[in-house]
Design an enzyme around this catalytic site. Structure first.
Site, PDB file in Angstrom:
ATOM      1  N   ILE A  32       8.624   8.859 -30.340  1.00 11.13           N
ATOM      2  CA  ILE A  32       7.344   8.393 -29.795  1.00 11.13           C
ATOM      3  C   ILE A  32       6.337   8.089 -30.912  1.00 11.13           C
ATOM      4  CG2 ILE A  32       6.173  10.644 -29.541  1.00 11.13           C
ATOM      5  CD1 ILE A  32       5.431   9.733 -26.676  1.00 11.13           C
ATOM      6  N   HIS A 101      17.582  17.956 -32.235  1.00  9.56           N
ATOM      7  CA  HIS A 101      17.552  16.491 -32.287  1.00  9.56           C
ATOM      8  C   HIS A 101      17.821  16.042 -33.709  1.00  9.56           C
ATOM      9  CE1 HIS A 101      13.551  18.210 -32.677  1.00  9.56           C
ATOM     10  NE2 HIS A 101      13.291  17.249 -33.544  1.00  9.56           N
TER      11      HIS A 101
HETATM   12  P1  AMP Z   1      10.785  17.734 -35.224  1.00 11.20           P
HETATM   13  O1  AMP Z   1       9.570  17.909 -36.091  1.00 11.20           O
HETATM   14  O2  AMP Z   1      12.043  17.581 -36.011  1.00 11.20           O
HETATM   15  O3  AMP Z   1      10.888  18.801 -34.153  1.00 11.20           O
HETATM   16  O4  AMP Z   1      10.600  16.337 -34.505  1.00 11.20           O
HETATM   17  C1  AMP Z   1      10.108  16.188 -33.212  1.00 11.20           C
HETATM   18  C2  AMP Z   1       9.990  14.715 -32.992  1.00 11.20           C
HETATM   19  O5  AMP Z   1       9.918  14.474 -31.606  1.00 11.20           O
HETATM   20  C3  AMP Z   1       8.736  14.106 -33.625  1.00 11.20           C
HETATM   21  O6  AMP Z   1       9.127  13.082 -34.544  1.00 11.20           O
HETATM   22  C4  AMP Z   1       7.971  13.567 -32.432  1.00 11.20           C
HETATM   23  O7  AMP Z   1       7.296  12.361 -32.710  1.00 11.20           O
HETATM   24  C5  AMP Z   1       9.082  13.370 -31.401  1.00 11.20           C
HETATM   25  N1  AMP Z   1       8.651  13.414 -30.011  1.00 11.20           N
HETATM   26  C6  AMP Z   1       7.869  14.340 -29.401  1.00 11.20           C
HETATM   27  N2  AMP Z   1       7.718  14.054 -28.093  1.00 11.20           N
HETATM   28  C7  AMP Z   1       8.421  12.924 -27.867  1.00 11.20           C
HETATM   29  C8  AMP Z   1       8.658  12.121 -26.721  1.00 11.20           C
HETATM   30  N3  AMP Z   1       8.120  12.413 -25.531  1.00 11.20           N
HETATM   31  N4  AMP Z   1       9.443  11.025 -26.839  1.00 11.20           N
HETATM   32  C9  AMP Z   1       9.989  10.715 -28.037  1.00 11.20           C
HETATM   33  N5  AMP Z   1       9.799  11.426 -29.152  1.00 11.20           N
HETATM   34  C10 AMP Z   1       9.027  12.519 -29.089  1.00 11.20           C
END
Ligand code: AMP
Length: 116
Positions: A32, A101
């Site tokens: 996002i 992820h």
């Molecule tokens: P991390 O810091 O590795 O936990 O990465 C979490 C990632 O999830 C970040 O890059 C956010 O921008 C992404 N993120 C959070 N919410 C969403 C969402 N609803 N859709 C897509 N990506 C998301």
């Protein structure tokens, strides 16, 4: 195992988000808040909080994440130019969403791997 996150709702399509890929084990969708021009998240369908929670039973799923990353990198046209795959774990690793992820990052020359 801790509670589900927003990623489970995306996987089940309870929150409308375009899925770039989905099979019985993994799903993929665009981040996002993209850090680079191609920034995709590849996630297990099953809720697993962190890499610390992976078991041998998840071997196929974790391998599938790599296979899907490779496929999506090709579809994005960044397979030859190159890309980076990152899985953050817990606080020092910078993990914010507690559903494993894999970040697929590419489309431009990436900087130094670590900024500490
Ligand atoms: P991390 O810091 O590795 O936990 O990465 C979490 C990632 O999830 C970040 O890059 C956010 O921008 C992404 N993120 C959070 N919410 C969403 C969402 N609803 N859709 C897509 N990506 C998301």
């Amino acid at each position: 195992m801790s509670e589900e996150t927003i990623f489970s709702k995306i996987i089940r399509q309870e929150i409308p988000t375009q899925l770039l890929y989905q099979d019985e084990l993994v799903s993929a969708f665009r981040d996002i808040a993209p850090q680079v021009s191609s920034h995709i998240l590849i996630v297990p369908n099953k809720h697993i909080s962190t890499i610390n929670d992976v078991t041998e039973a998840d071997e196929l799923t974790m391998g599938r994440m790599i296979i899907v990353a490779k496929k999506l990198a090709k579809e994005e046209g960044i397979d030859e130019s190159g890309y980076r795959l990152i899985i953050n774990c817990n606080e020092d690793g910078g993990q914010e969403v507690f559903h494993i992820h894999m970040h697929l990052l590419g489309g431009q020359r990436l900087g130094a791997m670590l900024s500490v």
